[in-house]
Scaffold this active site. Sequence first.
Site, PDB file in Angstrom:
ATOM      1  N   ASP A  73      -3.679 -31.497 -78.100  1.00 36.52           N
ATOM      2  CA  ASP A  73      -3.644 -31.182 -76.663  1.00 36.52           C
ATOM      3  C   ASP A  73      -3.074 -32.389 -75.936  1.00 36.52           C
ATOM      4  O   ASP A  73      -2.877 -33.459 -76.526  1.00 36.52           O
ATOM      5  CB  ASP A  73      -5.047 -30.850 -76.153  1.00 36.52           C
ATOM      6  N   SER A  74      -2.826 -32.218 -74.641  1.00 34.98           N
ATOM      7  CA  SER A  74      -2.356 -33.352 -73.838  1.00 34.98           C
ATOM      8  C   SER A  74      -3.525 -34.224 -73.391  1.00 34.98           C
ATOM      9  O   SER A  74      -3.334 -35.391 -73.041  1.00 34.98           O
ATOM     10  CB  SER A  74      -1.583 -32.866 -72.611  1.00 34.98           C
ATOM     11  N   GLY A 107       1.636 -29.423 -67.960  1.00 33.33           N
ATOM     12  CA  GLY A 107       2.181 -28.421 -67.055  1.00 33.33           C
ATOM     13  C   GLY A 107       3.291 -28.936 -66.159  1.00 33.33           C
ATOM     14  O   GLY A 107       4.038 -28.150 -65.576  1.00 33.33           O
ATOM     15  N   CYS A 156      -3.677 -25.949 -76.202  1.00 30.94           N
ATOM     16  CA  CYS A 156      -3.146 -26.095 -74.837  1.00 30.94           C
ATOM     17  C   CYS A 156      -2.347 -24.846 -74.529  1.00 30.94           C
ATOM     18  O   CYS A 156      -1.425 -24.496 -75.290  1.00 30.94           O
ATOM     19  CB  CYS A 156      -2.262 -27.334 -74.754  1.00 30.94           C
ATOM     20  N   THR A 177      -0.227 -24.234 -72.069  1.00 29.23           N
ATOM     21  CA  THR A 177       1.155 -24.527 -71.724  1.00 29.23           C
ATOM     22  C   THR A 177       1.996 -24.780 -72.967  1.00 29.23           C
ATOM     23  O   THR A 177       3.074 -24.204 -73.143  1.00 29.23           O
ATOM     24  CB  THR A 177       1.231 -25.751 -70.794  1.00 29.23           C
ATOM     25  N   GLU A 191     -11.838 -33.795 -67.437  1.00 28.72           N
ATOM     26  CA  GLU A 191     -11.581 -35.083 -68.091  1.00 28.72           C
ATOM     27  C   GLU A 191     -12.638 -36.101 -67.662  1.00 28.72           C
ATOM     28  O   GLU A 191     -13.173 -36.852 -68.488  1.00 28.72           O
ATOM     29  CB  GLU A 191     -10.183 -35.585 -67.713  1.00 28.72           C
ATOM     30  N   CYS A 228      -7.682 -22.345 -69.396  1.00 32.31           N
ATOM     31  CA  CYS A 228      -7.233 -23.682 -69.806  1.00 32.31           C
ATOM     32  C   CYS A 228      -8.319 -24.238 -70.707  1.00 32.31           C
ATOM     33  O   CYS A 228      -9.515 -24.069 -70.417  1.00 32.31           O
ATOM     34  CB  CYS A 228      -7.022 -24.584 -68.587  1.00 32.31           C
ATOM     35  N   THR A 229      -7.946 -24.896 -71.789  1.00 35.50           N
ATOM     36  CA  THR A 229      -8.956 -25.379 -72.736  1.00 35.50           C
ATOM     37  C   THR A 229      -9.852 -26.452 -72.131  1.00 35.50           C
ATOM     38  O   THR A 229     -10.933 -26.728 -72.655  1.00 35.50           O
ATOM     39  CB  THR A 229      -8.295 -25.922 -74.020  1.00 35.50           C
ATOM     40  N   HIS A 230      -9.439 -27.052 -71.017  1.00 30.97           N
ATOM     41  CA  HIS A 230     -10.313 -28.002 -70.316  1.00 30.97           C
ATOM     42  C   HIS A 230     -11.518 -27.306 -69.677  1.00 30.97           C
ATOM     43  O   HIS A 230     -12.588 -27.893 -69.555  1.00 30.97           O
ATOM     44  CB  HIS A 230      -9.546 -28.736 -69.207  1.00 30.97           C
TER      45      HIS A 230
END
Length: 268
Positions: free
Chosen positions: A15-16, A48, A79, A81, A156, A187-189
Site C-alpha cells: 500500500d502507499s 490518489g 490499495c 487506487t 494514519e 479505502c483500506t485505511h
Amino acid sequence: MIVLEQRQKNVLVFDSGVGGLSVYKEVSALLPSLNYIYVFDNEAYPYGELEPATLIRRVSCFIDDFIQAHNIDLVIIACNTASTIVLPTLRQSHSIPIVGVVPAIKPASLISRKAVGLIATPATITREYTHDLIKNFANDRDVKLLGSTRLVDMAENKLRGCEVNLEELAEILSPLMNHIDVAVLGCTHFPLLKEEIQAVLGQEVVMIDSGKAIADRVSCLLDEKANTKEIGTREVFCSALPMEESALNVALNQLGFTPTQLHPILDV
C-alpha cells in the site's frame, strides 16, 4: 525415507500507507502461519494524487524487487487506487497470484433497504471503475458517494496513537448521516476508523469492507487452511522515513511486526 519440510509461503501486502494493515489483519487472522511482508510507499503517499503512468512505474518496481528478493508466493495490492490502475500490468508480468481490492459495492447492495454510502478517497469516487461497479451491481440502489482524503490522514494518525476527533469526523460524514443503512469502507485505511465511523453514523448502519473476502481469496489461491499452531514471520518496509516512526513501530509490534526497514525506490 527422507521427508522434506515444506516451506511456509510468503505473502507481500503493499500500500502507499498503513491502510493495508487492515487487510493484513484479516488475512493473518485466518492464516497466521504464513510469512508476511508489509511494504508501504510513503514517499509517494497518497497514491490518489499520482498520474497513472507514475503509479504503474512505482508499484511495478516495488513488486518486481520484492518478489525476486523475498521469494514471494502471493501479492496483495491493498490499495483501491493502485488495484484499479496497476493490476493488469502486474498480472501480465508475473505468474504468481496478485490480489487487488475494490469497494464492496455488490455485497452492500444485496443487504441495503434504504441507501448505500460509499466512503472512499476522492480518486476512487471519481474513477470510472467505481461507477461501473455501481452500474453493474447496485443499479437498483441509491448509492451516495463521499470522497475524503482527510479520513486517510486520520487513520494514519490513529495508528500512531493520536485520538480521532469525533466532531471533525461527524462533519466529514454529515452528508451520509441519517440517509444510509449500509456504509462501504472503500479505502483500506478506513477499517482502522471503523469504531469511530460506526459511532458517528449510528449502530443501525451496517459497515462493510473487503478484508474478509480478500482473506478467503488468499486462502483459496494458496490452498491454505487455518493453522494456529504456528506463527509466521512479520517484516515491514517503507520507501522513506515514516512520520512518528517510534509510535508507528509500537503499533506494528502489536501486530507482530519487526521495526520498519527503509527500502527506497530507485530509478523511477
